[in-house]
Write a protein that holds these residues in place. Structure first.
Motif: not given
Length: 175
Positions: A54-63, A65-72
């Motif tokens: 999940l942290e790798s995905i977060q970096k890829y989408f350049d968000v 926090s993980l909360t922002d990743l949910k929004s993405e």
């Protein structure tokens, strides 16, 4: 452990072509409310591996926090569903999406003018201010100002909240 049938998750993977099928599944489970332990249980991995994925995905989408990743995740999901509902075959093309097509969403956002809605929806779909400006024949500054005005009109103090508001309106439209 849940069975991970690639056929079942093929459509999900199409929403996130840059991710591996496992990463897309981890993102889906996490966005639906599972914690690291839950994701790891569902995917037969360790909580540490789920967190790292999940942290790798977060970096890829350049968000941030993980909360922002949910929004993405939800923004992409609803974008896909809205594209299907309104028969927009390729929302990744501003020419196909077009201002007239986006205008059909005005009833979902009565507090926005047509101009504010178009720029904001293009922003929601992930276009840069420069891309929006070029496609609409306006300045990037005008595009940015209009998105900020829309954020204010919708009561969204951040990009994440803007995505949340738009996604919730799309959800209501799809019900």
């Amino acid at each position: 452990m849940a069975a991970e049938d690639p056929i079942v998750y093929a459509q999900l993977c199409k929403l996130f072509p840059a991710l591996t099928p496992k990463q897309a599944l981890n993102l889906c489970y996490y966005s639906l409310g599972s914690n690291y332990e839950g994701v790891s249980s569902l995917t037969d991995s360790t909580p540490a591996a789920s967190k790292k994925s999940l942290e790798s995905i977060q970096k890829y989408f350049d968000v941030r926090s993980l909360t922002d990743l949910k929004s993405e995740f939800w923004a992409r999901f609803f974008t896909h569903q809205i594209n299907k509902k309104y028969s927009w075959t390729d929302a990744h093309s501003l020419k196909v999406l077009g201002a007239d097509n986006v205008s059909s969403l005005l009833p979902l956002f009565p507090e926005l003018t047509r101009d504010l809605l178009i720029n904001t929806i293009f922003h929601y779909f992930g276009y840069s201010m420069n891309d929006i400006a070029l496609s609409r024949g306006i300045s990037a500054t005008h595009a940015e100002i209009s998105v900020h005005e829309a954020m204010s009109a919708l009561g969204a103090g951040s990009d994440q909240l803007l995505r949340t508001v738009i996604s919730s309106r799309f959800m209501g439209d799809l019900c």
